[in-house]
Design an enzyme around this catalytic site. Sequence first.
Site, short mmCIF file in Angstrom:
data_model
loop_
_atom_site.label_atom_id
_atom_site.label_comp_id
_atom_site.label_asym_id
_atom_site.label_seq_id
_atom_site.Cartn_x
_atom_site.Cartn_y
_atom_site.Cartn_z
N ASP A 13 -64.22 58.80 -22.84
CA ASP A 13 -63.30 58.22 -23.83
C ASP A 13 -64.04 57.43 -24.91
OD1 ASP A 13 -61.14 59.20 -22.23
OD2 ASP A 13 -61.45 57.50 -20.91
N LYS A 16 -65.49 61.07 -28.46
CA LYS A 16 -66.28 62.29 -28.71
C LYS A 16 -65.50 63.29 -29.54
CE LYS A 16 -66.82 62.99 -24.25
NZ LYS A 16 -66.33 61.72 -23.69
N HIS A 41 -58.86 65.36 -25.44
CA HIS A 41 -59.14 64.87 -26.78
C HIS A 41 -58.01 65.26 -27.71
CE1 HIS A 41 -61.41 68.65 -26.38
NE2 HIS A 41 -60.90 68.91 -27.56
N GLN A 223 -66.33 63.89 -20.51
CA GLN A 223 -66.55 62.66 -19.73
C GLN A 223 -67.76 61.90 -20.31
OE1 GLN A 223 -66.06 65.71 -17.48
NE2 GLN A 223 -63.96 65.27 -17.99
P1 IMP Z 1 -62.07 63.82 -11.82
O1 IMP Z 1 -62.99 64.27 -12.89
O2 IMP Z 1 -60.63 64.11 -12.06
O3 IMP Z 1 -62.54 64.26 -10.46
O4 IMP Z 1 -62.15 62.19 -11.76
C1 IMP Z 1 -63.34 61.52 -11.39
C2 IMP Z 1 -63.52 60.25 -12.21
O5 IMP Z 1 -63.82 60.60 -13.54
C3 IMP Z 1 -62.28 59.36 -12.28
O6 IMP Z 1 -62.69 58.00 -12.32
C4 IMP Z 1 -61.64 59.76 -13.59
O7 IMP Z 1 -60.84 58.73 -14.11
C5 IMP Z 1 -62.88 59.99 -14.43
N1 IMP Z 1 -62.66 60.92 -15.54
C6 IMP Z 1 -62.52 62.24 -15.48
N2 IMP Z 1 -62.35 62.77 -16.71
C7 IMP Z 1 -62.41 61.74 -17.57
C8 IMP Z 1 -62.34 61.66 -18.99
O8 IMP Z 1 -62.22 62.64 -19.73
N3 IMP Z 1 -62.44 60.40 -19.51
C9 IMP Z 1 -62.63 59.30 -18.73
N4 IMP Z 1 -62.72 59.35 -17.41
C10 IMP Z 1 -62.60 60.55 -16.82
#
Ligand code: IMP
Length: 440
Positions: A13, A16, A41, A223
């Site tokens: 966040d 990007k 996004h 991410q």
């Molecule tokens: P997952 O990717 O859904 O397995 O989540 C794993 C961790 O990554 C969690 O803490 C999510 O909140 C974080 N996360 C996953 N995608 C994003 C993103 O695009 N932005 C911010 N945090 C993310």
Amino acid sequence: MPSTVLVGCQWGDEGKGKITDLIAKKFDYVVRYQGGNNAGHTVIHGDTKLALHLMPSGVMYDDAVPVIGNGVVVDPGVFVKEKALLESEGISVKNLKISCNAHVIMPYHKVLDGAEEKRLGENQIGTTKRGIGPCYQDKAARRGIRVQDLLDEKIFRLKVETALQQKNPLLQKVYGLQTFTVEEICDEYLPYARIMKPYMAETSILLNEALSNGKNVLFEGAQGTMLDIDHGTYPYVTSSSCCAGGACIGSGVGPKAIDRALGICKAYVTRVGGGPFPTELKFPEEGGTGQDALDGELLCDVGHEYGVTTGRKRRCGWFDAVVARYAASVNGLTDIALTKLDVLSAFDTIKVCVAYEYEGERYEHFPQQQSVLFHAKPIYEELPGWKGEDISGCRKYEELPANTRAYVEYLEEVTGVPMSIISVGADRDATIFRSGDWGE
Ligand code: IMP
């Protein structure tokens, strides 16, 4: 423009999407190399804001070929939905390519993601529950289903059948949940397969040929560095390689293919989900008090810090130079785009974390040991702000107030990386290019 990898330097966040949107038109190919529809996004098309989760930003440009690389995990339902959304806005996805080797997020992955979070209780990761982790687990366990498997109905059925022999007992016996049938999965996924088929390609070959022909490629990270499976705050991470090195693995190009690593840093820091966050300014509902809680609320309000994918309120904190220096080294950053600088106009003074303290010891480097990181106290430098001065109209670096420039230059000093792009508002043109090559 040399081939570039764009990476988030914090916990995602960082903005990007806006930076990709600004520079994508300089590239012939825009490639996503990891993650899936856990990313989010917002792209602006005319007067409409579109929230995309899976599609590469390159879909917005007629001249760029958008590529979903082999390192991405693909939810076919989301693919079909986003394709339809884009087409309803008059945006063609005719150039889009999706790797045959990308893994497919299956319905049981989504259920297992939620079930595992529930099992973890208060230790949960805070995942997006999109099935990302369970899909990468199957990939690493060599039992995943890939996009190419969707091409052949017989093979797909067989793979689903084999997968369910392992998934159904897991769902039923470990989590006490409903099982899946081969039929229901095939009924849902095979129609998606027909829609996806024209876009499937050998994307590694395609990209390497393009690079040999002098084309420029933008590798678009999702991410952020601190959510990287290897280099992030494990286990509070996502399940893929978000760092610059992940671009090679997730798209099938060699390291010499990438000339530049542009890091995206927000002028402060946010995090969603659980896990350590040394500069966090806890919200009152999380037990925060005093000025810190007020500052945290202000960052959240002014910065509109709510997730695109989940709608969750993001945890907020001051800029962490320890994290930024770590991101600079892990990604080999050549330059940084500093985003949301305008949000800091709300503050009298601005803090920057320059090191951590734990049990009387000062840490200049990001601590590798979880026990240190969880208890690390930020050591701050406090800088004068530029409260009340609206910087969102500034288009040249010299137009920024002296204290704003001093803040940017201080960040350059403590991170050791030049800040070539500065974003001062959500609009595309609310941007200052400090190095000529990124500008118009
Ligand atoms: P997952 O990717 O859904 O397995 O989540 C794993 C961790 O990554 C969690 O803490 C999510 O909140 C974080 N996360 C996953 N995608 C994003 C993103 O695009 N932005 C911010 N945090 C993310």
